[in-house]
Every structure is written in C-alpha cells, then in structure tokens.
Design a protein around this motif. Structure first.
Motif, short mmCIF file in Angstrom:
data_model
loop_
_atom_site.label_atom_id
_atom_site.label_comp_id
_atom_site.label_asym_id
_atom_site.label_seq_id
_atom_site.Cartn_x
_atom_site.Cartn_y
_atom_site.Cartn_z
N GLY A 1 0.83 -1.21 0.07
CA GLY A 1 -0.27 -0.11 0.19
C GLY A 1 0.73 1.38 0.03
N GLU A 2 1.59 1.20 1.11
CA GLU A 2 2.43 1.97 0.80
C GLU A 2 4.39 2.11 1.05
OE1 GLU A 2 3.20 5.23 4.14
OE2 GLU A 2 1.67 5.54 3.78
N SER B 1 9.25 -1.95 -8.48
CA SER B 1 8.91 -1.94 -7.71
C SER B 1 7.14 -2.18 -8.81
CB SER B 1 8.99 -0.78 -6.84
OG SER B 1 6.95 -0.97 -6.31
N SER B 2 6.20 -3.20 -8.07
CA SER B 2 4.88 -2.37 -9.21
C SER B 2 4.18 -1.55 -8.80
CB SER B 2 3.95 -3.55 -8.81
OG SER B 2 5.47 -4.50 -9.12
N ASP B 3 4.67 -1.60 -7.27
CA ASP B 3 3.13 0.30 -6.66
C ASP B 3 4.02 1.30 -6.42
OD1 ASP B 3 1.20 -1.29 -6.40
OD2 ASP B 3 2.31 -2.83 -4.33
N ASN C 1 4.24 2.33 -11.28
CA ASN C 1 3.68 3.44 -11.06
C ASN C 1 4.67 4.96 -11.26
OD1 ASN C 1 1.22 1.98 -10.84
ND2 ASN C 1 1.48 1.51 -8.75
N GLY C 2 5.09 5.66 -9.36
CA GLY C 2 5.24 6.47 -9.32
C GLY C 2 6.35 6.38 -8.61
N LYS D 1 7.08 5.34 -14.38
CA LYS D 1 6.29 5.22 -15.31
C LYS D 1 5.51 6.23 -14.90
CE LYS D 1 2.60 1.96 -17.52
NZ LYS D 1 1.80 2.73 -17.25
N ASP D 2 4.30 6.05 -14.57
CA ASP D 2 3.11 7.46 -13.74
C ASP D 2 4.53 8.75 -13.46
OD1 ASP D 2 1.52 4.88 -13.90
OD2 ASP D 2 0.91 5.55 -12.06
#
Length: 637
Positions: A222-223, A256-258, A282-283, A304-305
């Motif tokens: 989540g974080e 990281s996937s997140d 993500n970011g 990516k984001d």
C-alpha cells in the motif's frame, strides 16, 4: 523540516479553468479518429493512434492493468514495435501490459495552459505525487526498538522480529512495518509482498546481489518507502539474465510494481545489468539527502506514472535513457519533475525523456546524451559557426562511433512541455538539446551544446489542435511555442539551427546567446510562426571561457551594462537576443573585440523579420495564452 511535495490536480481541469468559469464538461485531448475533443470528463487525457504505436517520440513502458482505457480498447505494445531498441529493451517490452490509449493530439486548452507556464502551473495540472515520508525517514533515522532486523550473510539470512521470512538469502516481507537490512547477500533478494500495508525498508549497510533476478522486488504494497540510513553505504545488483521473464516479472535491479519513495541520508549504488537500474510501474519519488549512483544496461531511473527527484545527489550512467516517465494514456501523468537536487546523467540515448512534461526548479543538471556534441554527424556547418567539428572528427568518423546511425540522442525531450524556473541545466547532446511542444524558461541558466537543433519547439509526432495543416506542410506553424522570459540561455549547435521553433518563439526577458548568425536556412534562428526575437547578429567572435558583455551604447557616457556572461562555446559570430528594438548596443568579448549595432527584429531561417506578427509586438501572456491562431492572428491572453 520536511521537504515540501508537489501537490497537483488534473491538467484538463486546470487548462479549461483558464478559459471559462463554467462547469468543466469537456476533455482536452483528442481521441484518434474521433475528429473532436472528447466530451467525457472521465476520458483519458491521451488519444490512441490507429496502430497503437507511441506518438510523442519517447518510447514508453506499457500501462498497468489498473490503468485501463475508459473505452476498454487494447493497443499493441508500442515498445515492441520500435525496431531501433536494443535487444534488452525488446526482450522486456513483450512482458509488459499493453497501453490502451496512446495520445496523438494536444488539445487547444492544454496548449494554451502550457504556453509561457511556470513549473508551479505545470505541476498543479498534473497527477498527485505520493507524499508518504516522515521527517525521520528523510533524516535517515528509525526506531530500532520497534523494527524487524534482517541480517544478510552470503547465501543465508536471519530475521529478528515479525512480518518477514527467509528462504536461503531471499527475504520476503508480508506485513506492514519497518525492516532494517544489513550485511551482504551474494545470491539473494528482498521481496515485498504486503498488499495495502505500509512498508519501510531501511538499508543500513546492506549489499544485495542477485544471480537470478532483481535485488529488490516490491511486488505489492500500500505504501513502499526505502530509507537509506544515516551514514550508511548500500549496494544493489541484479542478474544479467532473469529466471522469471513472465508478464509481471521485474525488469530492474530495484523494482516496484507500486509507487515507491526513496529517501534518507545514506548512499546507494545500483547496478542494473539486465535492463533498468531503478524502475517503478507507478510513481517514483526520490527525496531526502540521498546519494544515489545508478549504472544500467537500458534506462537508468524510470517512474512510469511520474518520476520526481526532489533533492539529493543522483548520478546515472545508462545504455539508453537516463531518466524516464512513460505513461502515455493520461495527460496528467508521464512527467519528470526535478527539484533541489544535483543530477548528472550520461545516457546512450536521451538524457531525460517524458511523455508529457519536464520541469526544473532549482536543480543542477548535467547531461551528456549519445556521447555529446562531439559525437554528432555534421551535415552542414551554419554561417558564423566554428568551422571545425567540436570533436575534430570527420562525418565518417563520427558515424562510425555511433552504434546506431539512425538514433537521435537528445538532452531533454518531452511530449508536451519543458519548463525551467531556476537552477542550472547543462546539456551536451549528439542530436537535439531540448525538444518539446512548449518550452518555457523563466529564470536560471540553460546551456546547450548540440549536434542538431539546440532548442527545438515542435509538436513532434503529435498534432496540436487547430494546427492540423502542419501535418502536410512542413513550413506551416504547428502550434508549438518557445517562451524565454528570464534567465540565461546559451546555445551552441553543430548543424541545423540554434533556436528552431516549428511554431512561435518569444524572448521577452533574460538574455539568449546563440553561436553563429541569423538569417540563413540553417542558422541561429528558424521560426515558422509568430515571433518576438529582438537582438543583434554577427561580430564579435567568441572563444569558450570568454566574458561577453552587452552594453547600451551612449554618446556621452559609458552606457549601462545589460548582460555579462561566461561564454560556453567557440564561434566566429554570435546572435544576442533579448534586447530592445531601436536601442544601440555594444557587444564585446574577451578574445574577439567588440561591435556596435542597433537591435532589430531578427530574421528566421525561412522569412523576414520576426517570422510573423505578434500582438502589438508582444509575446502571449504566460500560463494560459497560446501561440498564433490558425488564421495567423495572435492569441488573446
């Protein structure tokens, strides 16, 4: 005190709010083939090309499954269609999920909001950036009494505390908490698989080498925060080949996937032998006072984001791009934001590439792309340039030194905008120096040495709404805009143009110094549309390291000094822009003597003075006014 974060909203809303006070009911970006601006506020801000290929000139990582197209359509993997990529990039592109909407049109509202904008304007219109660290995190400290400790020793590891388990030297974290890692793993991996949990991974003298995949793999959290402990030195290195090459497998030494945040006050050396050095699907945020060094076979650091480097020292050596953000189906993402950091990039291809925006605020950036200007293939030397190739190589020798003669390494390239408010950016590129549809320099220093155009304001492979004629007429105004309202810009170019705008160009403040003379097809200035470029062109000559002064000429006094700068290039002639029309000036250099002349609207490579008729001789107002309208009239502020 905690480092401030960038807080952002939606570009579509910000852009339209500048145009009307009514409710926002329209999107800002066209969908390919639709022929009109999308009427759904929930629509993706990007438009899909008919073949699914990427359209901004930057190769992109594909969307995560949660970043779905609101239309539900799929497109082919844009990276797998790019035959110029190296084998490593091609191998990994097939594993990534395909983008659903690759945009091809910049809407007029976005164009107007991006013209003359500040970094705050751009960031306020983009997606929200993760703000998850504490002052303790940023200081590189932690509460040891409540942390789980992980000790690495060769091919084994031990865990003291809850939330983690070991198998050999592979450690898997499955619960939230703080985990302090130390020791050396010669064949190990740190895996985070803790859905919706807050995980802090503190590297405190940790050295992790994997022989089968990524050194750190954040699969789900989540974080996710990586803290480089105060005073610590840490290393991460991946395998040259990965055992897992499935669709969701990692593609970087630190993966990281997140969304991932890296902070603290320690140091981290990352070696990505397989593909990227550090990558988030993500970011990715880098903050604190970290010292990070990345060496990568492909891209150095990739979010990516978004990719945000707020502070610290970052040094990247990459086989392909140095820094990258590649989200291509949302106009509020795909950006790179640089803050109070010291960044050094050596890239085989582009130094910084973003699918939407690049912002610089207080950063010291040094970029060498494709071997720099010395590795340029010179087609034709422009008038007033130093007649020797900076590398003293022939065209054939330069071409032989370039692995891919069709590549075009750029210092900085952005699909929508490049905006600099402060800081010092030094670019040495084999091809173009800075390229974007909207280029804004409000302050700071921008020094460019390029093999091709120094500054290129261009819509690239996309279309700016209202300027569709430029698709078939290469001399037409394509809607792009260059705005310099302050600071110091120096451009040295080996061929083509120093300043090249396929749309409009305005210098309303600061000082711009370009090697060579204006007025030729390939020269200091080439503008297709409207312009406000007032200055002098010709003598004196300059040598790198000279002090160049510009002084208002006065018959009865010494005159007021307008500018004094240290020249970064050698040239037989110069063009100085940013002066007052009709005023007489003396331009003097340490080695080249002086020349006096009256400032005038300068000729572009394709036409008469100014290249167009800006409104009342003025540039558009910043943060909401665009370039000349399709009918040739100036925009309304």
């Amino acid at each position: 005190m905690k480092t401030p974060r960038y807080r952002t909203g939606r570009r579509a809303c910000a852009a339209l709010a500048l145009l009307a006070s009514t409710a926002l009911t329209a999107g800002c970006w066209n969908l390919a083939g639709s022929g009109s601006v999308s009427s759904s506020p929930a629509s993706s801000g990007a438009s899909a090309s008919s073949d699914g290929t990427e359209s901004s000139g930057t190769d992109s990582q594909d969307s995560d499954s949660q970043d779905s197209d609101p239309q539900g359509s799929d497109s082919q993997d844009s990276e797998s269609q790019d035959s110029s990529q190296d084998s490593s990039d091609s191998a990994t592109s097939s594993q990534e999920e395909s983008s659903t909407t690759a945009w091809t049109t910049i809407g007029s509202a976005v164009a107007q909001a991006s013209t003359g904008a500040t970094t705050a304007d751009i960031l306020a219109a983009n997606a929200e950036v993760a703000d998850v660290t504490t002052e303790q995190d940023d200081a590189g400290t932690y509460d040891a009494s409540s942390a789980t400790t992980i000790s690495l020793a060769g091919t084994s590891a031990t865990v003291d505390g809850e939330g983690a388990s070991t198998e050999g030297s592979t450690v898997t974290i499955t619960a939230g908490g703080t985990y302090v890692v130390s020791g050396e793993a010669t064949d190990g991996q740190l895996v985070v698989n803790a859905p919706d949990a807050e995980v802090r991974l503190v590297l405190d003298g940790a050295n992790v080498t994997s022989t089968t995949g990524a050194a750190v793999n954040v699969q789900d959290a989540g974080e996710a925060v990586i803290v480089l402990a105060q005073g610590s030195t840490n290393t991460l290195a991946d395998a040259q080949t990965y055992a897992d090459t499935s669709e969701d497998a990692p593609t970087a030494a630190l993966f990281s996937s997140d969304t991932l945040t890296i902070t603290g006050t320690g140091s981290l050396d990352v070696t990505g032998s397989y593909n990227d050095g550090i990558s988030s699907k993500n970011g990715l945020v880098v903050t604190g006072d970290t010292t990070i060094t990345v060496t990568a076979a492909d891209d150095g650091v990739r979010g990516k984001d978004y990719l945000v480097v707020e502070s610290g020292t970052l040094t990247v050596t990459a086989g392909d791009d140095g820094l990258k953000s590649s989200e291509d189906d949302d106009e509020t993402k795909g950006f790179v934001a640089l803050g109070q950091a010291d960044v050094t990039l050596t890239a085989g291809d582009d130094g910084i590439t973003a699918h939407t925006d690049v912002t610089v605020a207080g950063t010291t950036v040094t970029i060498t792309a494709g071997g720099g200007q010395a590795n340029a293939v010179i087609e034709e030397v422009a008038p007033g340039q130093d007649q020797t190739d900076p590398s003293e190589q022939s065209t054939e020798e330069s071409a032989e030194d370039t692995d891919d003669s069709s590549s075009s390494p750029k210092g900085i390239t952005a699909g929508v905008s490049y905006t600099q408010d402060s800081g010092t950016v030094t670019v040495d590129a084999a091809h173009e120096g800075v390229e974007a549809a909207f280029i804004n320099v409000g302050d700071g220093r921008l020094h460019i040495a390029s093999g091709d155009d120094g500054i290129n304001a261009s819509s690239g492979d996309v279309v700016i709404e209202g300027y569709e004629a430029a698709e078939t007429d290469t001399e037409a105004d394509d809607g792009s805009v260059l705005t310099v309202s302050g600071g110091e810009v120096q451009v040295s170019y080996a061929s083509s143009d120093g300043i090249d705008s396929n749309g409009s160009a305005y210098v309303t403040g600061g000082i711009v110094l370009v090697s060579g003379q204006a007025g030729a097809m390939d020269g200091a200035i080439d503008v297709n549309g409207a312009s406000q470029l007032v200055g002098l062109t010709g003598s004196p000559s300059v040598t790198s390291g000279d002090t160049l002064t510009v002084t208002e000429a006065a018959a009865d006094s010494a005159g007021e000094e307008v500018a004094s700068l240290e020249v970064t290039f050698t040239a037989e002639a110069v063009t100085v822009i940013g002066l007052t029309e009709g005023q007489e000036y003396t331009v003097a250099s340490t080695s080249g003597g002086s020349a006096t002349g009256t400032a005038a609207a300068l000729s572009s490579g394709m036409g008469g003075p100014g290249g167009g008729d800006p409104q009342d001789g003025q540039a558009p107002q910043g943060g909401g006014a665009g370039g000349a309208q399709p009918d040739g009239t100036a925009p309304q502020g």
